[in-house]
Design a protein around this motif. Structure first.
Motif, PDB file in Angstrom:
ATOM      1  N   THR A   9       0.979  -1.464  -0.010  1.00  0.00           N
ATOM      2  CA  THR A   9      -0.089   0.157  -0.045  1.00  0.00           C
ATOM      3  C   THR A   9       0.931   0.863   0.154  1.00  0.00           C
ATOM      4  OG1 THR A   9      -1.412  -1.322   1.532  1.00  0.00           O
ATOM      5  CG2 THR A   9      -1.349   1.095   1.468  1.00  0.00           C
ATOM      6  N   ALA A  10       2.160   1.746   0.674  1.00  0.00           N
ATOM      7  CA  ALA A  10       2.888   2.488   0.742  1.00  0.00           C
ATOM      8  C   ALA A  10       3.645   2.881  -0.181  1.00  0.00           C
ATOM      9  CB  ALA A  10       3.436   2.153   1.757  1.00  0.00           C
ATOM     10  N   ALA A  11       4.050   1.655  -1.725  1.00  0.00           N
ATOM     11  CA  ALA A  11       4.597   1.849  -2.376  1.00  0.00           C
ATOM     12  C   ALA A  11       3.373   2.429  -3.351  1.00  0.00           C
ATOM     13  CB  ALA A  11       5.120   0.635  -3.312  1.00  0.00           C
ATOM     14  N   LEU A  12       1.800   2.351  -3.573  1.00  0.00           N
ATOM     15  CA  LEU A  12       1.157   2.057  -4.121  1.00  0.00           C
ATOM     16  C   LEU A  12       0.749   3.999  -4.175  1.00  0.00           C
ATOM     17  CD1 LEU A  12      -1.198  -0.553  -4.423  1.00  0.00           C
ATOM     18  CD2 LEU A  12       0.201   0.606  -6.460  1.00  0.00           C
ATOM     19  N   THR A  13       0.940   4.370  -2.884  1.00  0.00           N
ATOM     20  CA  THR A  13       0.369   5.688  -2.371  1.00  0.00           C
ATOM     21  C   THR A  13       1.487   7.283  -2.026  1.00  0.00           C
ATOM     22  OG1 THR A  13       0.486   4.908  -0.263  1.00  0.00           O
ATOM     23  CG2 THR A  13      -1.593   5.003  -0.911  1.00  0.00           C
ATOM     24  N   ALA A  32      -6.711   0.546   4.016  1.00  0.00           N
ATOM     25  CA  ALA A  32      -8.259   0.422   3.344  1.00  0.00           C
ATOM     26  C   ALA A  32      -8.758   1.820   3.895  1.00  0.00           C
ATOM     27  CB  ALA A  32      -9.189  -0.008   4.305  1.00  0.00           C
ATOM     28  N   THR A  33      -9.296   1.822   2.484  1.00  0.00           N
ATOM     29  CA  THR A  33      -9.770   4.245   2.172  1.00  0.00           C
ATOM     30  C   THR A  33     -11.180   3.988   3.260  1.00  0.00           C
ATOM     31  OG1 THR A  33      -8.723   4.378   0.590  1.00  0.00           O
ATOM     32  CG2 THR A  33     -10.149   5.826   0.551  1.00  0.00           C
ATOM     33  N   ARG A  52      -9.355   2.664  -7.872  1.00  0.00           N
ATOM     34  CA  ARG A  52      -9.385   2.031  -8.919  1.00  0.00           C
ATOM     35  C   ARG A  52      -7.360   2.613  -9.638  1.00  0.00           C
ATOM     36  NH1 ARG A  52     -13.266   1.638 -13.126  1.00  0.00           N
ATOM     37  NH2 ARG A  52     -14.134   2.841 -12.491  1.00  0.00           N
ATOM     38  N   ALA A  53      -6.915   3.493  -9.496  1.00  0.00           N
ATOM     39  CA  ALA A  53      -5.552   3.469  -9.367  1.00  0.00           C
ATOM     40  C   ALA A  53      -4.399   2.519  -8.713  1.00  0.00           C
ATOM     41  CB  ALA A  53      -4.950   5.154  -9.691  1.00  0.00           C
ATOM     42  N   LYS A  54      -4.788   2.598  -8.211  1.00  0.00           N
ATOM     43  CA  LYS A  54      -4.366   1.509  -6.500  1.00  0.00           C
ATOM     44  C   LYS A  54      -4.384   0.949  -6.207  1.00  0.00           C
ATOM     45  CE  LYS A  54      -3.908   3.956  -2.706  1.00  0.00           C
ATOM     46  NZ  LYS A  54      -4.805   5.142  -1.597  1.00  0.00           N
ATOM     47  N   HIS A  55      -5.338  -0.157  -6.536  1.00  0.00           N
ATOM     48  CA  HIS A  55      -6.056  -1.555  -6.413  1.00  0.00           C
ATOM     49  C   HIS A  55      -6.481  -2.033  -7.966  1.00  0.00           C
ATOM     50  CE1 HIS A  55      -5.125  -0.641  -1.845  1.00  0.00           C
ATOM     51  NE2 HIS A  55      -6.315  -0.004  -2.339  1.00  0.00           N
ATOM     52  N   ASP A 321     -14.059 -18.877  -0.692  1.00  0.00           N
ATOM     53  CA  ASP A 321     -13.306 -18.374  -1.171  1.00  0.00           C
ATOM     54  C   ASP A 321     -12.704 -17.581  -2.916  1.00  0.00           C
ATOM     55  OD1 ASP A 321     -12.342 -18.161   1.574  1.00  0.00           O
ATOM     56  OD2 ASP A 321     -10.438 -19.072   1.502  1.00  0.00           O
ATOM     57  N   THR A 322     -11.969 -17.765  -2.926  1.00  0.00           N
ATOM     58  CA  THR A 322     -11.838 -16.526  -4.237  1.00  0.00           C
ATOM     59  C   THR A 322     -10.968 -15.763  -5.076  1.00  0.00           C
ATOM     60  OG1 THR A 322     -13.931 -16.338  -6.998  1.00  0.00           O
ATOM     61  CG2 THR A 322     -14.132 -15.087  -4.526  1.00  0.00           C
ATOM     62  N   THR A 323     -11.076 -15.417  -6.419  1.00  0.00           N
ATOM     63  CA  THR A 323     -10.437 -13.867  -7.178  1.00  0.00           C
ATOM     64  C   THR A 323     -11.091 -13.189  -7.521  1.00  0.00           C
ATOM     65  OG1 THR A 323      -8.433 -15.540  -6.835  1.00  0.00           O
ATOM     66  CG2 THR A 323      -7.761 -13.469  -7.811  1.00  0.00           C
ATOM     67  N   LEU A 324     -11.046 -12.650  -7.243  1.00  0.00           N
ATOM     68  CA  LEU A 324     -11.927 -11.523  -8.277  1.00  0.00           C
ATOM     69  C   LEU A 324     -10.772 -10.336  -8.482  1.00  0.00           C
ATOM     70  CD1 LEU A 324     -14.915 -10.759  -9.300  1.00  0.00           C
ATOM     71  CD2 LEU A 324     -14.597  -9.399  -7.323  1.00  0.00           C
ATOM     72  N   GLY A 325     -10.803  -9.719  -9.405  1.00  0.00           N
ATOM     73  CA  GLY A 325      -9.922  -8.618 -10.192  1.00  0.00           C
ATOM     74  C   GLY A 325      -8.392  -8.491  -9.504  1.00  0.00           C
TER      75      GLY A 325
END
Length: 490
Positions: A9-13, A32-33, A52-55, A321-325
């Protein structure tokens, strides 16, 4: 639920804001925002794009009280979640937050929006089909032309309350009242119930400390309606739900009436406000309407793409459990459908300036098996009400600078707080003659037929007595006068 590691998160922000900086208020546990307060209330669309740009198309967010959830931002991901009920349940009892103590059901303002209720929104599979079948039958019993005639009468009568003034505040005097007066009539309630329900519905969607009390008021009003219709059914949605072969309990009827009232009112009132704002602020939009390049129904669809009346829709809960986006979703996690964010996803709208008013593939009424069953009635209310207003007041103009317009946002929706306009004063048209909704051509199974009308008994004329002159009942106040009193009282 899982959250991105803190270092990711820190690297993205980028740089971490210093203590005390307002930016800190936007993030909570795990980075989390927060989807409430701050940017969520002042610039929700900008916040969605930051997420969207971050995650990517699915982002970790926090609801009021730092309740954890995933916000689905991608158009395709929203449709995927809405179309897979076996993987993503509508039953909030699946959520692990109830067991972990993440929320206090007795005090949290989120409960009216994410709590379980005995209605079709909170059901899956056969139970959902049973309940939704009753709702669909209740909504489809009305002839659309009859509904338009009724909305026309209501719109004229509401306009008559302010057309002589040469000015009006359209949110408080028009767009909030036409949908509620229409829906209360369709449900079988009295017109007098409308104004107070407007305020309760608005408060419920704000998710404030009074939301629970507002929700209780709505439920109590509808419980009284159910009791009344058990004694005297009519040609209305409440009576149709009671008579349907699905055999709904009184509690189920009550909660489905709540669902129809709140969902129908909130979305339609916001939609009408957004369309009228475009009319008085965007010359190209208004010119396209006036010149015939865009019909009013097409204008409504364009606004549904650009400014959906419900921006975030609660909720779905992962059955496993699943994966989404690209995100790892754990069993019991809460997901929120980001309708507004999905509608502007570059994957399906690379150029947001390109008109899409011929296209109904937006997410504004959700998708899949839980897509809004009352969306056509909502469109009819918006189309008809706005058409009457623009026909009666074609010179309507914004009376304050556009930059002075203000909004009130919550996690779920963004409301224009006021739309003051001016126009040439006109005399009322006195649409006082009631125009009840006609019964359908033939009652279908489970739909109550209108009670037979009995003939009036013949009265024989009696000689007038000089000692006792004829007593005439006092004239009933006109609908316009009664409506003015109701709106003031609300």
């Amino acid at each position: 639920m899982t959250l991105p590691p803190a270092e990711h998160t820190a690297a993205l922000t980028g740089a971490v804001p210093p203590p005390g900086c307002p930016a800190h208020a936007a993030t909570g546990p795990g980075g989390a925002t927060r989807l409430y307060g701050g940017a969520a209330e002042t610039d929700p669309m900008g916040l969605y794009e930051e997420l969207r740009a971050k995650h990517g198309p699915v982002a970790p967010v926090l609801l009021d009280g730092d309740v954890r959830a995933w916000l689905v931002l991608g158009y395709l991901e929203n449709r995927d979640v809405a179309s897979r009920p076996t993987q993503f349940s509508r039953d909030p009892r699946v959520w692990h937050g109830w067991r972990s103590g993440e929320i206090d059901p007795a005090t949290s303002p989120l409960v009216p929006m994410i709590g379980w209720r005995p209605d079709c929104v909170c059901a899956d599979g056969e139970e959902h089909q049973r309940l939704r079948g009753a709702v669909t039958a209740g909504l489809s019993q009305f002839d659309h032309r009859g509904i338009r005639r009724h909305i026309t009468r209501i719109a004229h009568q509401v306009i008559d309350t302010f057309c002589q003034d040469g000015e009006a505040e359209l949110v408080g005097q028009f767009t909030e009242h036409v949908p509620m007066l229409t829906l209360t009539h369709l449900l079988g309630m009295s017109d007098e119930a409308g104004p107070r329900l407007v305020h309760a519905a608005r408060d419920l969607f704000k998710a404030t400390e009074t939301s629970l009390a507002s929700n209780a008021y709505v439920l109590e009003s509808l419980a009284q309606l159910v009791d009344a219709k058990r004694v005297r059914p009519g040609q209305d949605i409440a009576s149709a739900l009671m008579a349907h072969p699905a055999n709904l309990s009184d509690e189920e009827v009550q909660h489905h009436l709540r669902l129809i009232l709140l969902a129908g009112y909130e979305t339609t009132a916001n939609l009408m406000s957004n369309v009228l704002r475009m009319v008085v602020t965007d010359p190209r939009f208004r010119g396209s309407l006036a010149g015939g390049q865009m019909t009013l129904p097409e204008a409504v669809e364009q606004v549904l793409w650009d400014e959906p009346p419900l921006m975030v829709c609660p909720g779905r809960w992962a059955n496993g459990d699943t994966t989404l986006g690209g995100q790892q979703i754990k069993a019991g996690d809460m997901l929120l459908l980001g309708l507004a964010a999905g509608n502007v996803d570059e994957a399906i709208r690379p150029d947001p300036a390109t008109p899409v008013h011929h296209n109904r593939a937006h997410l504004s009424f959700s998708a899949g098996t839980h897509e809004c069953p009352g969306q056509d009635i909502g469109r009819i209310i918006a189309d008809t009400g706005i058409d009457i207003l623009l026909t009666r007041l074609p010179d309507i103009a914004l009376s304050i600078p556009e930059e002075d317009l203000a909004w009130r946002s919550s996690t779920w929706a963004r409301h224009l707080t006021a739309l003051p306009v001016s126009f040439a004063a006109r005399a009322p048209q006195d649409f006082d003659v009631p125009s009840p909704l006609p019964a359908p051509p033939a009652p279908s199974a489970g739909t109550p037929a209108a009670p037979p009308r009995t003939a009036e008994p013949q009265r024989t004329a009696e000689p007038e007595s000089a000692a006792e002159p004829e007593r005439r009942p006092a004239p009933r106040p006109s609908w316009r006068a009664r409506l003015k009193r109701l709106l003031r009282r609300g």
